[in-house]
Design a protein around this motif. Structure first.
Motif, short mmCIF file in Angstrom:
data_model
loop_
_atom_site.label_atom_id
_atom_site.label_comp_id
_atom_site.label_asym_id
_atom_site.label_seq_id
_atom_site.Cartn_x
_atom_site.Cartn_y
_atom_site.Cartn_z
N VAL A 79 0.83 -1.21 0.15
CA VAL A 79 -0.10 -0.14 0.11
C VAL A 79 0.69 1.24 -0.20
N MET A 80 1.81 1.24 0.77
CA MET A 80 2.88 2.43 0.75
C MET A 80 3.51 2.57 -0.60
N GLU A 81 3.68 1.40 -1.25
CA GLU A 81 4.17 1.64 -2.67
C GLU A 81 3.53 2.40 -3.46
N LYS A 94 10.64 1.43 2.89
CA LYS A 94 9.36 0.92 3.67
C LYS A 94 9.35 1.89 4.86
N LEU A 95 10.44 2.46 5.33
CA LEU A 95 10.30 3.28 6.70
C LEU A 95 9.99 4.83 5.71
N ALA A 96 10.66 4.91 4.60
CA ALA A 96 10.23 6.34 4.10
C ALA A 96 9.09 6.34 3.64
N GLY A 97 8.52 5.48 3.06
CA GLY A 97 7.05 5.65 2.54
C GLY A 97 6.14 5.74 3.46
N VAL A 142 9.71 10.07 -2.50
CA VAL A 142 10.51 8.96 -2.27
C VAL A 142 11.46 8.22 -3.00
N LEU A 143 12.52 7.97 -2.94
CA LEU A 143 13.42 7.31 -3.76
C LEU A 143 13.20 5.84 -3.30
N CYS A 144 12.58 5.17 -4.30
CA CYS A 144 12.16 3.79 -3.85
C CYS A 144 13.13 2.91 -4.17
N TYR A 145 13.84 1.90 -3.46
CA TYR A 145 14.69 0.75 -3.93
C TYR A 145 14.15 -0.28 -3.38
N LEU A 181 16.80 7.60 5.67
CA LEU A 181 16.32 6.75 6.73
C LEU A 181 16.86 5.39 6.69
N TRP A 182 17.27 4.64 7.86
CA TRP A 182 17.50 3.44 7.83
C TRP A 182 17.16 2.70 9.25
N GLY A 183 16.78 1.83 9.36
CA GLY A 183 16.37 0.85 10.66
C GLY A 183 17.61 0.55 11.52
#
Length: 522
Positions: free
Chosen positions: A40-42, A408-411, A423-426, A454-456
């Motif tokens: 959904v975030m995608e 996933k965090l950024a979204g 969002v730059l989505c990888y 961001l990173w977890g």
């Protein structure tokens, strides 16, 4: 049995359909604070950019979600409403086609039983790219039938329009297009239409609807085609060519079996085929062969794909195939329509409806808490967005243009931030060799305009450990010395002892200030 007029039946259908839409919009909105899964975030990430396609998918599901999201004033329920709008179209297609085959009362019962179908309820709670094709598939079959029956420009045009939109949703709709083409070659009545303008109207309509995306695909080196090819083409062991189609075929039973169970008061447990003592009329033979072909042949094609490629076929790949299974059941099997059987069928549909709701609540509410897997429905996206907004405002007076890092965090964060950054989505990791999944932005754009990375930080990370890709992709970014600890957005009814099983979400971030702004992160 009391007679029901077409007008009354239509009112009953629309009352039920809108109840279905409202319930499956409001229920998840109240029970799932986070708007859904990462898929959904995608969709929200891509929809915001109004792109012509991503590395994996065509664009229509993203466009529809973004449109409804904006119409609803960016309300959290918009994602659930968007999915149910597609479901409403699917139920209407079941209703419209059922009226061509059955009397009004059985047609209504077909709609009620179809509402039990997984991808008309639970399977549509999360708005993913798999939701629109289910209804568009059903609509296309309905319009194609009406085209063959009435041979009007309107129906042929709608058939092409829906097939074009289906391809803009998912390329797997091509299997339905192939099935339609083969039916018009195999069936005598279908062959007779090749000399008319109808099939060519549908073909041209579908082509021009799909053409802008096709041009985009060619301009971007067939990126979506190569992604689909990567799913299909592999080197499986020899036994996978046998195991995969068998597993897929058997798994489909669990999709349509609840619908058939809902009709047992009408059909009984014996499921006897309907056999007429008199020779069947030509028109009846056509109608039955059409329904058989449109349901069973696409299923056969899916099995043949699994057999040929040996690729693991997920159960969900069959989601569009069985939307008309209730209609097929009452057309091909004997049923007894009495006050008693109708009343029992309605009671059973209501029972299965409530059972579906209860099973979802137990699994996604109590089950997630018990298993400590709450990421899908209790992700603290709003709190994360608030923390990032505060920190961005300390280094810049401009809106944050980009988020990057773990998508996933950024979204989740971008969805909840007021400025809603891109969002730059990888998809497949973020090492230096990976390219963004959507082509609307790049690392160059990020480095020129600024943003947050961001990173977890799970428990395997050391406190001062920094991923290598940050210095390579964003060399001017300032690494924050702090680690954000965001508590999970758990409901109030979760007991305190269970809350201890959910350690805070730990997130590290870096900020790249926009040009001309060089405030330091503290």
């Amino acid at each position: 049995l009391p007679l029901i007029s077409p007008k009354t039946a239509a009112k009953i259908f629309w009352l039920f359909a809108f109840f279905h839409l409202l319930f499956w919009t409001i229920y998840p909105w109240l029970t799932q604070p986070s708007p859904g899964t990462y898929d959904v975030m995608e969709a929200f990430i891509m929809g915001k950019e109004w792109i012509m396609g991503s590395a994996k998918h065509p664009p229509l599901p993203f466009w529809v979600l973004e449109s409804i999201y904006q119409i609803c004033g960016r309300a959290d329920f918009a994602g659930y409403l968007a999915a149910q709008c597609w479901v409403l179209l699917g139920l209407w297609a079941v209703w419209r086609l059922s009226r061509e085959y059955l009397p009004i009362l059985p047609a209504l019962l077909v709609v009620g039983a179809s509402s039990i179908y997984r991808y008309f309820n639970l399977g549509a709670l999360s708005y993913t790219t798999s939701v629109p094709p289910v209804s568009l598939w059903c609509l296309a079959i309905c319009f194609f039938y009406l085209s063959l029956q009435y041979n009007r420009f309107f129906w042929w045009f709608l058939t092409g329009l829906v097939l074009g939109l289906g391809l803009l949703s998912k390329y797997s709709v091509g299997i339905l297009i192939l099935s339609i083409l083969l039916f018009m070659i195999w069936n005598p009545k279908g062959r007779s239409f090749w000399k008319t303008s109808g099939p060519w109207i549908s073909t041209l309509t579908a082509f021009f609807v799909f053409l802008p995306h096709l041009i985009w695909v060619v301009q971007n080196d067939f990126i979506t085609v190569r992604s689909a090819e990567g799913v299909l083409v592999s080197a499986p062991a020899w036994y996978q060519h046998i195991k995969s189609p068998l597993t897929f075929a058997c798994s489909q039973i669990f999709l349509f079996l609840p619908v058939l169970i809902a009709l047992i008061p009408l059909t009984g447990f014996s499921w006897q085929l309907e056999r007429s003592p008199l020779p069947m009329e030509k028109e009846d033979r056509f109608k039955r062969s059409f329904l058989n072909f449109m349901i069973l042949f696409p299923f056969l094609l899916h099995v043949l794909v699994a057999l040929f490629f040996g690729t693991k076929m997920r159960t969900a790949y069959g989601s569009p195939l069985w939307t008309l299974i209730a209609l097929w059941m009452l057309v091909f099997f004997r049923y007894h329509l009495t006050r008693k059987t109708v009343r029992r069928t309605i009671y059973l549909i209501v029972f299965l409806y409530i059972l579906t709701i209860g099973s979802h609540f137990v699994n996604y509410q109590l089950g997630c808490i018990a298993s400590n897997k709450a990421a899908k429905i209790y992700f603290p996206g709003r709190q994360l967005a608030e923390e990032l907004t505060k920190r961005w405002q300390k280094v810049s007076d401009r809106p944050c243009p980009y988020l990057s890092g773990e998508w996933k965090l950024a979204g989740h964060a971008a969805y909840q931030m007021k400025d809603r950054p891109s969002v730059l989505c990888y998809y497949y990791g973020i090492n230096i060799s990976q390219k963004p999944a959507a082509l609307y932005a790049s690392d160059k754009d990020f480095n020129e305009k600024g943003g947050i990375i961001l990173w977890g930080m799970d428990h395997s990370w050391k406190e001062n450990e920094i991923p290598d890709w940050i210095s390579k992709r964003y060399p001017c970014a300032q690494i924050s010395p702090e680690i954000l600890e965001i508590p999970w957005d758990l409901p109030s009814w979760v007991p305190q002892e269970k809350r201890k099983n959910f350690p805070p979400l730990r997130v590290r971030y870096a900020i790249l200030s926009p040009p001309g702004e060089s405030k330091q992160i503290k």
